[in-house]
Design a protein around this motif. Structure first.
Motif, PDB file in Angstrom:
ATOM      1  N   THR A   1       1.183  -0.911  -0.080  1.00 55.00           N
ATOM      2  CA  THR A   1       0.000  -0.118  -0.027  1.00 55.00           C
ATOM      3  C   THR A   1       1.098   1.631   0.081  1.00 55.00           C
ATOM      4  N   LEU A   2       0.489   1.803  -0.718  1.00 56.57           N
ATOM      5  CA  LEU A   2       1.156   3.508  -0.834  1.00 56.57           C
ATOM      6  C   LEU A   2       0.964   4.305   1.098  1.00 56.57           C
ATOM      7  N   ALA A   3       2.775   4.212   1.242  1.00 56.37           N
ATOM      8  CA  ALA A   3       3.190   4.630   2.603  1.00 56.37           C
ATOM      9  C   ALA A   3       1.797   5.519   3.155  1.00 56.37           C
ATOM     10  N   LYS A   4       1.722   6.580   2.504  1.00 61.48           N
ATOM     11  CA  LYS A   4       0.883   7.686   2.598  1.00 61.48           C
ATOM     12  C   LYS A   4      -0.632   7.488   2.839  1.00 61.48           C
ATOM     13  N   GLU A   5      -0.591   6.681   1.258  1.00 63.53           N
ATOM     14  CA  GLU A   5      -2.316   6.285   2.167  1.00 63.53           C
ATOM     15  C   GLU A   5      -2.116   5.535   3.118  1.00 63.53           C
ATOM     16  N   TYR A   6      -1.668   5.134   3.596  1.00 59.69           N
ATOM     17  CA  TYR A   6      -1.815   4.171   4.863  1.00 59.69           C
ATOM     18  C   TYR A   6      -1.258   4.986   6.018  1.00 59.69           C
ATOM     19  N   GLY A   7      -1.912   6.627   5.919  1.00 61.61           N
ATOM     20  CA  GLY A   7      -2.000   7.379   7.348  1.00 61.61           C
ATOM     21  C   GLY A   7      -0.560   7.701   7.661  1.00 61.61           C
ATOM     22  N   THR A   8       0.341   7.702   6.496  1.00 62.45           N
ATOM     23  CA  THR A   8       1.605   8.548   7.692  1.00 62.45           C
ATOM     24  C   THR A   8       2.272   9.587   6.144  1.00 62.45           C
ATOM     25  N   ARG A   9       2.617  10.286   6.771  1.00 65.80           N
ATOM     26  CA  ARG A   9       3.735  11.394   5.910  1.00 65.80           C
ATOM     27  C   ARG A   9       5.431  11.148   6.231  1.00 65.80           C
ATOM     28  N   GLU A  10       5.627   9.892   7.122  1.00 69.28           N
ATOM     29  CA  GLU A  10       6.782  10.286   7.608  1.00 69.28           C
ATOM     30  C   GLU A  10       7.569   8.460   6.890  1.00 69.28           C
ATOM     31  N   ALA A  11       7.925   8.329   6.141  1.00 67.81           N
ATOM     32  CA  ALA A  11       8.453   6.847   5.738  1.00 67.81           C
ATOM     33  C   ALA A  11       9.267   6.505   7.389  1.00 67.81           C
ATOM     34  N   ARG A  12       8.967   5.043   7.159  1.00 66.97           N
ATOM     35  CA  ARG A  12       9.524   4.137   8.533  1.00 66.97           C
ATOM     36  C   ARG A  12       8.223   2.961   8.049  1.00 66.97           C
ATOM     37  N   LYS A  13       9.117   1.755   8.387  1.00 65.61           N
ATOM     38  CA  LYS A  13       8.905   0.470   7.958  1.00 65.61           C
ATOM     39  C   LYS A  13       8.497   0.313   6.836  1.00 65.61           C
ATOM     40  N   CYS A  14       9.617   0.661   5.861  1.00 63.12           N
ATOM     41  CA  CYS A  14       8.425   0.863   4.203  1.00 63.12           C
ATOM     42  C   CYS A  14       9.404   0.335   3.915  1.00 63.12           C
ATOM     43  N   ILE A  15       9.378   0.787   1.725  1.00 62.08           N
ATOM     44  CA  ILE A  15       9.962   0.776   0.976  1.00 62.08           C
ATOM     45  C   ILE A  15      10.218   1.981  -0.167  1.00 62.08           C
ATOM     46  N   PHE A  16      11.157   2.289  -0.534  1.00 55.32           N
ATOM     47  CA  PHE A  16      11.498   3.033  -1.341  1.00 55.32           C
ATOM     48  C   PHE A  16      11.552   2.567  -2.217  1.00 55.32           C
ATOM     49  N   LEU A  17      10.520   2.310  -3.951  1.00 52.17           N
ATOM     50  CA  LEU A  17      10.286   1.995  -4.792  1.00 52.17           C
ATOM     51  C   LEU A  17      10.791   2.770  -5.859  1.00 52.17           C
ATOM     52  N   VAL A  18      11.771   2.131  -6.845  1.00 52.59           N
ATOM     53  CA  VAL A  18      11.906   2.887  -8.370  1.00 52.59           C
ATOM     54  C   VAL A  18      12.111   1.931  -9.364  1.00 52.59           C
ATOM     55  N   ALA A  19      11.246   2.830 -10.213  1.00 57.10           N
ATOM     56  CA  ALA A  19      11.360   2.116 -11.603  1.00 57.10           C
ATOM     57  C   ALA A  19      11.901   2.998 -13.081  1.00 57.10           C
ATOM     58  N   ILE A  20      12.973   3.287 -13.734  1.00 61.47           N
ATOM     59  CA  ILE A  20      12.585   3.904 -14.495  1.00 61.47           C
ATOM     60  C   ILE A  20      13.405   3.001 -16.178  1.00 61.47           C
ATOM     61  N   THR A  21      13.449   4.007 -16.858  1.00 59.57           N
ATOM     62  CA  THR A  21      13.107   3.688 -18.514  1.00 59.57           C
ATOM     63  C   THR A  21      13.872   3.906 -18.852  1.00 59.57           C
ATOM     64  N   ILE A  22      15.005   3.267 -19.578  1.00 62.92           N
ATOM     65  CA  ILE A  22      15.715   4.343 -20.736  1.00 62.92           C
ATOM     66  C   ILE A  22      16.263   2.914 -21.670  1.00 62.92           C
ATOM     67  N   ASP A  23      15.481   4.060 -23.029  1.00 61.89           N
ATOM     68  CA  ASP A  23      15.169   3.028 -24.505  1.00 61.89           C
ATOM     69  C   ASP A  23      14.681   1.841 -24.358  1.00 61.89           C
ATOM     70  N   LYS A  24      13.314   1.473 -23.301  1.00 61.76           N
ATOM     71  CA  LYS A  24      12.312   0.611 -23.241  1.00 61.76           C
ATOM     72  C   LYS A  24      13.249  -0.493 -21.931  1.00 61.76           C
ATOM     73  N   ILE A  25      14.751   0.040 -21.721  1.00 66.80           N
ATOM     74  CA  ILE A  25      14.847  -1.479 -20.591  1.00 66.80           C
ATOM     75  C   ILE A  25      15.291  -0.703 -19.299  1.00 66.80           C
ATOM     76  N   ARG A  26      13.997  -1.577 -18.944  1.00 69.04           N
ATOM     77  CA  ARG A  26      13.908  -0.910 -17.637  1.00 69.04           C
ATOM     78  C   ARG A  26      14.760  -1.684 -16.884  1.00 69.04           C
ATOM     79  N   LEU A  27      15.115   0.054 -15.505  1.00 66.88           N
ATOM     80  CA  LEU A  27      15.772  -0.597 -14.699  1.00 66.88           C
ATOM     81  C   LEU A  27      15.663  -0.319 -12.930  1.00 66.88           C
ATOM     82  N   LEU A  28      15.268  -1.622 -11.953  1.00 67.67           N
ATOM     83  CA  LEU A  28      14.120  -1.199 -11.113  1.00 67.67           C
ATOM     84  C   LEU A  28      15.853  -1.071  -9.500  1.00 67.67           C
ATOM     85  N   ASP A  29      15.382  -0.101  -8.821  1.00 75.70           N
ATOM     86  CA  ASP A  29      15.990  -0.103  -7.739  1.00 75.70           C
ATOM     87  C   ASP A  29      15.109  -0.085  -6.078  1.00 75.70           C
TER      88      ASP A  29
END
Ligand code: AMP
Length: 291
Positions: free
Chosen positions: A258-286
């Motif tokens: 669930t989105l941490a902020k929808e979970y009722g928090t404005r603070e990043a705690r016990k959560c995961i910061f998820l990012v994906a970008i695409t460079i010329d059709k190559i998807r990269l996750l971190d």
């Protein structure tokens, strides 16, 4: 009367040492990320099985199944040098009897957002192959052991955070007697998270891609060193580092996805910061796992 919890824990109620089997499921083209999973399994188990299988059901027809890197001989050499007991490298016909098998869907709330939004059939394919691998391990343990059960651990990387969480959910929901071990992300010398797909990047694209680990490591620095946890502030910082790149998603999620902020928090705690970008059709996750 026995309750479900009694049945599930009954097999643990004895004092004899139970041999331990570690399973490391991979799609091959092994790198140091895979190596860390394998080494941990070897260190902590009696027997280690590495599976190498480019699983067709987790690729959509438009994805890179045919050109996915395959380096089986080198992979076997690495596994042998590390002391892996069994390399299981089946072909697709061995793993799938037809293209109309029983399938398994991920939870609606977890399987069709983030990676699942871009790859709607992906996690069903992942669960199907992972469950098959688990069942093969379980049945081979059952057959090879007259007197005792093995305890089975399966190693997954936090690099594929959504996959890890969905596999954990399957193990929980289907009462599978498997312990899932979550392993930290291994990065290359330039900090890009190791991935078999990194070979697709040209040197120029790789330079662009380095904004991704820069953003992740900056967020980690702000949280750990400066105790800045305000989600909007952290996102703005990451956004400015990733400026000019195609961001597929970038946000803070709970372990239920669930989105941490929808979970009722404005603070990043016990959560995961998820990012994906695409460079010329190559998807990269971190991602970053935050305490
Ligand atoms: P793959 O071969 O890409 O399917 O990955 C096999 C396993 O290795 C998965 O559990 C991945 O999460 C894990 N893995 C891949 N890359 C990394 C990495 N850089 N660090 C840690 N684990 C990884």
């Amino acid at each position: 009367m026995f309750k479900k919890s009694h049945l599930i824990t009954a097999h643990k109620d004895h004092n004899r040492a139970v041999p331990k089997l570690g399973l490391v499921p991979t799609m091959g083209a092994l790198h140091n990320g895979h190596k860390s999973l394998i080494e941990s399994s070897i260190k902590n188990n009696d027997v280690t099985v590495v599976s190498i299988f480019v699983n067709p059901t987790q690729f959509s027809p438009t994805e890179d199944l045919a050109k996915y890197p395959r380096t089986l001989e080198k992979d076997i050499e690495l596994c042998t040098s590390l002391g892996v007991d069994i390399v299981f490298a089946p072909d697709a016909k061995e793993m799938y009897s037809s293209n109309d098998e029983v399938t398994l869907n991920p939870p609606k709330s977890m399987g069709y957002i983030l990676e699942g939004y871009y790859r709607p059939t992906h996690f069903a394919g992942v669960l199907q192959i992972v469950l098959k691998l688990f069942n093969l391990m379980l049945s081979s343990c059952y057959h090879s052991s007259q007197t005792d059960a093995y305890s089975i651990r399966a190693y997954f990387g936090k690099k594929d955070a959504q996959q890890l969480l969905i596999v954990q959910k399957m193990v929980h929901d289907l009462y599978l007697p498997i312990e899932v071990i979550a392993m930290p992300i291994v990065r290359d010398t330039d900090s890009l998270a190791l991935s078999s797909r990194n070979v697709y990047l040209t040197p120029t694209q790789r330079q662009q891609a380095l904004a991704l680990p820069r953003a992740i490591l900056r967020i980690e620095h702000l949280i750990v060193q400066e105790n800045i946890r305000d989600i909007e502030t952290l996102k703005a910082e990451a956004n400015s580092i990733l400026q000019g790149l195609q961001i597929d998603y970038m946000d803070f999620y709970t372990h239920n996805l669930t989105l941490a902020k929808e979970y009722g928090t404005r603070e990043a705690r016990k959560c995961i910061f998820l990012v994906a970008i695409t460079i010329d059709k190559i998807r990269l996750l971190d991602n970053l796992w935050i305490e």
